[in-house]
Motif scaffolding. Structure first.
Motif, PDB file in Angstrom:
ATOM      1  N   TYR A   1      -6.789   5.152   3.741  1.00 43.23           N
ATOM      2  CA  TYR A   1      -5.542   5.589   4.362  1.00 43.23           C
ATOM      3  C   TYR A   1      -4.347   5.515   3.427  1.00 43.23           C
ATOM      4  CZ  TYR A   1      -8.306   5.089   8.611  1.00 43.23           C
ATOM      5  OH  TYR A   1      -9.284   5.189   9.568  1.00 43.23           O
ATOM      6  N   VAL A   2      -4.514   4.823   2.270  1.00 42.24           N
ATOM      7  CA  VAL A   2      -3.386   4.644   1.352  1.00 42.24           C
ATOM      8  C   VAL A   2      -3.746   5.148  -0.047  1.00 42.24           C
ATOM      9  CG1 VAL A   2      -1.705   3.022   0.384  1.00 42.24           C
ATOM     10  CG2 VAL A   2      -2.636   2.632   2.686  1.00 42.24           C
ATOM     11  N   ALA A   3      -4.648   4.446  -0.726  1.00 47.00           N
ATOM     12  CA  ALA A   3      -4.962   4.778  -2.118  1.00 47.00           C
ATOM     13  C   ALA A   3      -5.562   6.172  -2.259  1.00 47.00           C
ATOM     14  CB  ALA A   3      -5.916   3.732  -2.704  1.00 47.00           C
TER      15      ALA A   3
ATOM     16  N   PHE B   1       5.614   1.956  -2.985  1.00 49.79           N
ATOM     17  CA  PHE B   1       5.615   0.498  -3.159  1.00 49.79           C
ATOM     18  C   PHE B   1       4.410  -0.128  -2.485  1.00 49.79           C
ATOM     19  CE2 PHE B   1       6.733  -3.478  -0.892  1.00 49.79           C
ATOM     20  CZ  PHE B   1       6.716  -4.340  -1.978  1.00 49.79           C
ATOM     21  N   TYR B   2       4.130   0.273  -1.243  1.00 48.16           N
ATOM     22  CA  TYR B   2       2.981  -0.283  -0.535  1.00 48.16           C
ATOM     23  C   TYR B   2       1.680   0.050  -1.250  1.00 48.16           C
ATOM     24  CZ  TYR B   2       5.996  -1.218   3.507  1.00 48.16           C
ATOM     25  OH  TYR B   2       6.979  -1.689   4.341  1.00 48.16           O
ATOM     26  N   LYS B   3       1.595   1.268  -1.766  1.00 43.92           N
ATOM     27  CA  LYS B   3       0.374   1.681  -2.463  1.00 43.92           C
ATOM     28  C   LYS B   3       0.115   0.791  -3.665  1.00 43.92           C
ATOM     29  CE  LYS B   3      -1.884   5.794  -4.393  1.00 43.92           C
ATOM     30  NZ  LYS B   3      -1.766   7.264  -4.619  1.00 43.92           N
ATOM     31  N   ALA B   4       1.176   0.412  -4.378  1.00 43.39           N
ATOM     32  CA  ALA B   4       1.028  -0.408  -5.571  1.00 43.39           C
ATOM     33  C   ALA B   4       0.908  -1.898  -5.259  1.00 43.39           C
ATOM     34  CB  ALA B   4       2.213  -0.167  -6.512  1.00 43.39           C
ATOM     35  N   HIS B   5       1.464  -2.337  -4.132  1.00 46.86           N
ATOM     36  CA  HIS B   5       1.599  -3.777  -3.909  1.00 46.86           C
ATOM     37  C   HIS B   5       1.047  -4.280  -2.567  1.00 46.86           C
ATOM     38  CE1 HIS B   5       4.019  -4.601  -7.473  1.00 46.86           C
ATOM     39  NE2 HIS B   5       4.665  -3.470  -7.225  1.00 46.86           N
ATOM     40  N   MET B   6       0.209  -3.490  -1.897  1.00 49.20           N
ATOM     41  CA  MET B   6      -0.264  -3.918  -0.587  1.00 49.20           C
ATOM     42  C   MET B   6      -1.029  -5.242  -0.655  1.00 49.20           C
ATOM     43  SD  MET B   6      -1.848  -1.520   2.357  1.00 49.20           S
ATOM     44  CE  MET B   6      -1.927  -2.067   4.070  1.00 49.20           C
TER      45      MET B   6
ATOM     46  N   LEU C   1      10.788  -8.113  -3.528  1.00 50.20           N
ATOM     47  CA  LEU C   1       9.706  -7.541  -4.342  1.00 50.20           C
ATOM     48  C   LEU C   1       9.812  -6.024  -4.383  1.00 50.20           C
ATOM     49  CD1 LEU C   1       7.037  -7.818  -5.924  1.00 50.20           C
ATOM     50  CD2 LEU C   1       5.839  -7.809  -3.719  1.00 50.20           C
ATOM     51  N   ALA C   2      10.130  -5.414  -3.232  1.00 44.58           N
ATOM     52  CA  ALA C   2      10.269  -3.961  -3.166  1.00 44.58           C
ATOM     53  C   ALA C   2      11.447  -3.486  -4.012  1.00 44.58           C
ATOM     54  CB  ALA C   2      10.447  -3.513  -1.714  1.00 44.58           C
ATOM     55  N   GLU C   3      12.571  -4.211  -3.949  1.00 45.01           N
ATOM     56  CA  GLU C   3      13.756  -3.835  -4.727  1.00 45.01           C
ATOM     57  C   GLU C   3      13.494  -3.914  -6.226  1.00 45.01           C
ATOM     58  OE1 GLU C   3      16.883  -6.370  -3.437  1.00 45.01           O
ATOM     59  OE2 GLU C   3      16.918  -5.563  -1.384  1.00 45.01           O
ATOM     60  N   SER C   4      12.741  -4.930  -6.653  1.00 46.61           N
ATOM     61  CA  SER C   4      12.481  -5.113  -8.078  1.00 46.61           C
ATOM     62  C   SER C   4      11.346  -4.235  -8.590  1.00 46.61           C
ATOM     63  CB  SER C   4      12.137  -6.583  -8.366  1.00 46.61           C
ATOM     64  OG  SER C   4      10.939  -6.954  -7.717  1.00 46.61           O
ATOM     65  N   SER C   5      10.622  -3.590  -7.678  1.00 43.38           N
ATOM     66  CA  SER C   5       9.449  -2.806  -8.087  1.00 43.38           C
ATOM     67  C   SER C   5       9.832  -1.482  -8.737  1.00 43.38           C
ATOM     68  CB  SER C   5       8.547  -2.545  -6.874  1.00 43.38           C
ATOM     69  OG  SER C   5       9.180  -1.661  -5.964  1.00 43.38           O
ATOM     70  N   GLY C   6      11.030  -0.981  -8.415  1.00 42.66           N
ATOM     71  CA  GLY C   6      11.480   0.267  -9.021  1.00 42.66           C
ATOM     72  C   GLY C   6      11.016   1.520  -8.304  1.00 42.66           C
ATOM     73  N   PHE C   7      10.309   1.385  -7.183  1.00 49.03           N
ATOM     74  CA  PHE C   7       9.839   2.561  -6.447  1.00 49.03           C
ATOM     75  C   PHE C   7      10.936   3.085  -5.525  1.00 49.03           C
ATOM     76  CE2 PHE C   7       5.763   0.437  -7.390  1.00 49.03           C
ATOM     77  CZ  PHE C   7       5.090   1.501  -7.980  1.00 49.03           C
ATOM     78  N   ASP C   8      11.117   4.413  -5.522  1.00 48.43           N
ATOM     79  CA  ASP C   8      12.111   5.027  -4.653  1.00 48.43           C
ATOM     80  C   ASP C   8      11.604   5.138  -3.215  1.00 48.43           C
ATOM     81  OD1 ASP C   8      13.904   5.362  -6.747  1.00 48.43           O
ATOM     82  OD2 ASP C   8      13.046   7.300  -7.297  1.00 48.43           O
TER      83      ASP C   8
END
Length: 204
Positions: A40-42, A165-170, A153-160
């Protein structure tokens, strides 16, 4: 069909998630989590491709209308803001939307609890209605420390985009939830599908 290449890719994720979550969940729970993440994500493209196939087959119109809303699975990280008329209101931590989940028996609906997991849309009863695919985590977070940690974590991740963000950090969010709530209550609530939802899911 699941090709050998897709299966091999899935196994890479499965090994990583098993390594990182082994101390928190049993094998079956990890399997649920990594399967939801993978399909459902990756590799959401596999899910969408399968939906097209299902929609091209003859199915009841009521089922079709439900399946058509499933094009974009929803990764939900939110705070419970209340309950009314049998629906639990959950406001996004990383956005402004509020979603509505049908309350089940024994579902923990303590205000300000954090809810996390993958859901599908079900807007037959109201706009922004959702239901659980397999399970959602309900975590007590009275001081908002967990929600604040994930927001940072989301703010520092650099994702717009939140979904990127969820895809990279779930998996990191799952780890954060479990490590931060060690010794506290973490409820895993599984959905009992009914009627058209169950008929639609059984197609898959």
């Amino acid at each position: 069909p699941i090709t050998p290449a897709v299966h091999a890719e899935y196994e890479i994720f499965h090994r990583e998630w098993t390594t990182k979550l082994n101390g928190f969940w049993d094998e079956k729970e990890i399997e649920y989590a990594v399967s939801e993440y993978f399909f459902y994500v990756a590799r959401q493209d596999l899910w969408k491709r399968y939906l097209i196939k299902v929609l091209n087959d003859p199915i009841r119109s009521a089922v079709r209308s439900v399946v058509e809303t499933w094009q974009e699975p929803l990764i939900l990280l939110g705070n419970i803001t209340g309950e009314k008329n049998g629906l639990v209101a959950i406001k996004e931590v990383l956005g402004d939307e509020t979603y509505y989940l049908e309350k089940q028996p024994d579902m923990p609906v303590e205000k300000d609890s954090v809810v996390f997991g993958v859901a599908l849309r079900d807007e037959r009863n109201r706009e922004n209605g959702i239901f659980i695919i397999n399970s959602l985590l309900f975590v007590k977070d009275g001081n908002h420390s967990l929600a604040n940690e994930i927001s940072k974590l989301a703010e520092s991740s650099g994702f717009d985009k939140h979904n990127d963000f969820y895809k990279a950090h779930m998996i990191d969010i799952y780890q954060s939830i479990h490590s931060k709530t060690e010794g506290l209550v973490v409820d895993v609530v599984k959905d009992e599908l009914m009627g058209i939802q169950k008929e639609a899911v059984e197609i898959f």
